[in-house]
Design a protein around this motif. Structure first.
Motif, short mmCIF file in Angstrom:
data_model
loop_
_atom_site.label_atom_id
_atom_site.label_comp_id
_atom_site.label_asym_id
_atom_site.label_seq_id
_atom_site.Cartn_x
_atom_site.Cartn_y
_atom_site.Cartn_z
N GLU A 385 -2.76 -22.68 -6.30
CA GLU A 385 -3.43 -21.51 -7.07
C GLU A 385 -3.85 -20.34 -6.14
N VAL A 386 -4.51 -20.70 -5.01
CA VAL A 386 -4.77 -19.66 -3.90
C VAL A 386 -3.52 -18.76 -3.79
N GLU A 387 -2.42 -19.14 -3.42
CA GLU A 387 -1.20 -18.60 -3.32
C GLU A 387 -0.68 -17.57 -4.55
N VAL A 388 -0.90 -18.09 -5.77
CA VAL A 388 -0.79 -17.42 -6.93
C VAL A 388 -1.48 -16.17 -6.86
N GLY A 389 -3.20 -16.29 -6.72
CA GLY A 389 -4.02 -15.34 -6.49
C GLY A 389 -3.39 -14.24 -5.32
N ASN A 390 -3.21 -14.53 -4.31
CA ASN A 390 -2.92 -13.91 -3.25
C ASN A 390 -1.56 -12.92 -3.69
N ASN A 391 -0.74 -13.72 -4.13
CA ASN A 391 0.39 -12.88 -5.04
C ASN A 391 -0.01 -11.87 -5.94
N SER A 392 -0.96 -12.03 -6.88
CA SER A 392 -1.40 -11.26 -7.74
C SER A 392 -2.32 -10.30 -7.06
N MET A 393 -2.91 -10.48 -5.93
CA MET A 393 -3.69 -9.31 -5.36
C MET A 393 -2.59 -8.39 -4.57
N LYS A 394 -1.55 -8.99 -4.21
CA LYS A 394 -0.44 -8.02 -3.61
C LYS A 394 0.21 -7.07 -4.54
N SER A 395 0.31 -7.74 -5.75
CA SER A 395 0.72 -6.78 -6.66
C SER A 395 -0.13 -5.72 -6.92
N LEU A 396 -1.57 -6.16 -7.35
CA LEU A 396 -2.43 -4.98 -7.27
C LEU A 396 -2.44 -4.29 -6.27
N LEU A 397 -2.39 -4.38 -5.00
CA LEU A 397 -2.37 -3.24 -4.03
C LEU A 397 -0.89 -2.67 -4.10
N GLY A 398 -0.10 -3.03 -4.53
CA GLY A 398 1.25 -2.25 -4.86
C GLY A 398 1.02 -1.10 -5.89
N ALA A 399 0.19 -1.83 -7.11
CA ALA A 399 -0.05 -0.77 -8.17
C ALA A 399 -0.73 0.44 -7.95
N MET A 400 -1.86 0.13 -7.09
CA MET A 400 -3.01 1.07 -6.58
C MET A 400 -2.16 1.95 -5.69
N GLU A 401 -1.32 1.46 -4.73
CA GLU A 401 -0.55 2.60 -3.89
C GLU A 401 0.26 3.35 -4.86
N LYS A 402 0.82 2.98 -5.79
CA LYS A 402 1.79 3.87 -6.83
C LYS A 402 0.83 4.59 -7.37
#
Length: 570
Positions: A385-402
């Motif tokens: 579950e933590v790995e899933v949240g970490n992956n979601s956070m990475k996706s959020l960082l990518g979206a904010m960078e865009k």
């Protein structure tokens, strides 16, 4: 009277040795065979004489009469061939061949004259031969001189051929007489052969009768003692030595009968001595000795009896001593087996307590292993579950960078719009100035330029407001991005910690499982030790009982050995 003479003759023969009887028989047989051989030799000589006479007269006459006929026919063929040919060389060749055949005919005729006994017939042939030769010579002379064939054929037909046929006819008469003589010789030979065969058969019958009579007399003198000896030896082979042999004549069989009596007497002495010795040994008296002298091949029997007696003394003495030691050892074994049985029972009780304790520890370790496996599963789920949240956070960082990149692009566009509005404002100002210069004609254009200036001023204001909003949004995005990065780092640390925790929990679970397996192995081994201890306990009890039995048997053996009477070991 005749029977008395035969009985006296039979008694005289029986008193002779077997060798003398056989020599006399063979002498009589040799005389009879010699007579037969002399008669056979005479028969062979007579037969040879008949065969020689047959060969010199009948056979030679028959053979050479045929040869003479052959030569006469060959001469006629030579004349006919000479008449048929036209070449002089061939005629000369046939003339020479006819001369050669004539010479051979004369030689054969001479041999025929020597073998054949009819002088009149031979003189007739010689007379005709003397007459025919000149015609043969004349015929070939005319042929070589190329005379008329008709003249030659006339001489050939009326002079030569007639005489040649007469010679052939006389030769045929000689052949017939030779055949008759041959049959006569064959008949004489057959009579002689059959006579010889008859004589040989009669002689053979006579010899067989003589042999039968002699063999009957010899066998009658040998059969009685041999039958008596055979019966005695047959009983000896069956183990009976009390046999009476009545034959006492001083010949070869009498000597054999005496030797058989001596043999049975000696065997009886040996067997009685062996029986006495073995009887004493059977009665446990080992002081027995062999007193008589054994001879020849029986000497090893005496040595064997002495060796057996001495060996029995040594063996029984050794057994007695061993029985004493076995009795003492059996006593010690019985005591040790009793102590071992008690110790095995105590050991079995202790091992049973150890098995109970290990069972309790094994149950606790098995429970810990199960709980450790549950914790490992929860930890593994948390890590996922933590790995899933970490992956979601990475996706959020990518979206904010865009968003930040697109906001910067929009700010640039707004800046360009602002610059365009400023230029438009300048252009509207320049247009107003030009319209003022134009006066009345540029009034409409001035109004338009004024509106454009207002619009440009409004656009610039809106662009500046938009640029300020976008700048604030970019700033907020950058702050959110920093917070998201910090959060991502925290999540990464959580993932790493959770992974390590999962690995540790897994190791703990595996260790618990391994400890549970090891404890099960230990428990199995302890259970095996328990079974071995139980077996040892039962075996020690059996050993104790067996040692008691061994002690009783050793006492029995010692009492049995004490019954033996020994010589020098007692």
């Amino acid at each position: 009277m005749k029977k008395k003479r035969e009985s006296t003759y039979k008694q005289r023969i029986l008193k002779e040795s077997i060798k003398k009887r056989l020599n006399n028989s063979f002498l009589k047989l040799s005389i009879a065979i010699g007579i037969i051989m002399i008669f056979g030799l005479i028969s062979l000589i007579l037969n040879a004489t008949i065969v020689k006479t047959f060969y010199n007269e009948a056979f030679t006459s028959s053979v050479f009469s045929q040869k003479c006929k052959t030569y006469i026919v060959s001469i006629q063929n030579n004349i006919n061939n000479a008449l048929a040919t036209e070449f002089k060389s061939d005629k000369e060749l046939y003339s020479k061949m006819a001369e050669t055949n004539s010479e051979k005919f004369n030689e054969a005729l001479k041999i025929l004259d020597d073998s054949f006994g009819n002088e009149k017939l031979m003189n007739d042939i010689y007379t005709i031969v003397e007459d025919i030769d000149p015609y043969r010579i004349k015929i070939f002379t005319l042929l070589l001189e190329e005379a008329s064939k008709r003249e030659v054929e006339s001489i050939m037909k009326y002079e030569y051929t007639v005489r040649a046929d007469s010679i052939i006819s006389n030769l045929d008469n000689i052949s017939e007489q030779a055949d008759k003589l041959t049959k006569k010789h064959i008949l004489n030979t057959e009579i002689l052969i059959y006579s010889c065969i008859s004589v040989f058969i009669l002689a053979a019958i006579f010899i067989m009768l003589i042999l039968k009579k002699m063999s009957k007399k010899i066998i009658s003198g040998i059969n009685t003692p041999v039958s008596e000896l055979e019966e005695a030896l047959s009983r000896v082979s069956q183990g009976y030595l009390d046999n009476e042999i009545k034959y006492d004549i001083d010949d070869e069989l009498g000597i054999l009968a005496n030797r058989t009596r001596d043999t049975m007497t000696e065997l009886k002495i040996y067997i009685n001595n062996i029986s006495d010795t073995l009887t004493k040994l059977a009665k446990k008296d080992l002081t027995v000795s062999v007193d008589i002298e054994y001879k020849g091949d029986f000497e090893p029997i005496k040595s064997a009896l002495l060796y057996i007696t001495d060996a029995f003394n040594k063996i029984i003495y050794a057994i007695k001593e061993s029985a004493k030691q076995i009795t003492s050892g059996a006593q010690h074994i019985a005591e040790s087996a009793q102590a071992l049985s008690e110790g095995a029972q105590d050991q079995a009780s202790e091992v049973e307590g150890l098995v109970s304790t290990i069972n309790e520890v094994a149950e606790e370790v098995s429970g810990n292993a199960v709980r450790a496996q549950d914790v490992a599963k929860l930890t593994e789920k948390t890590v996922i579950e933590v790995e899933v949240g970490n992956n979601s956070m990475k996706s959020l960082l990518g979206a904010m960078e865009k968003i930040s990149n697109q906001s910067n692009q929009i700010a640039q566009i707004i800046k360009v719009i602002d610059e365009i509005s400023e230029q438009t404002n300048l252009l509207s100002l320049n247009a107003s100035i030009e319209a003022a210069r134009a006066g009345e004609q540029g009034r409409g254009f001035a109004v338009v330029a004024s509106e454009i200036g207002k619009l440009a001023a409004a656009s610039g204001e809106a662009a500046r407001n938009t640029h300020k909003l976008i700048s604030d949004s970019i700033f907020a995005v950058n702050e959110g991005s920093d917070l998201a990065n910090a959060t991502a780092k925290v999540l990464n640390n959580i993932v790493e910690s959770s992974t390590k925790t999962s690995e540790l929990v897994t190791d703990i679970s595996n260790s618990c499982i391994s400890q549970d397996s090891n404890l099960q192995n230990v428990l199995n081994q302890v259970n095996q030790i328990s079974r071995v201890v139980e077996i040892n306990s039962a075996a020690s009890q059996d050993s104790s009982a067996a040692s008691q039995e061994l002690l009783a048997q050793a006492d029995t053996l010692l009492s049995e050995m004490n019954e033996f009477i020994l010589t020098k070991y007692n």
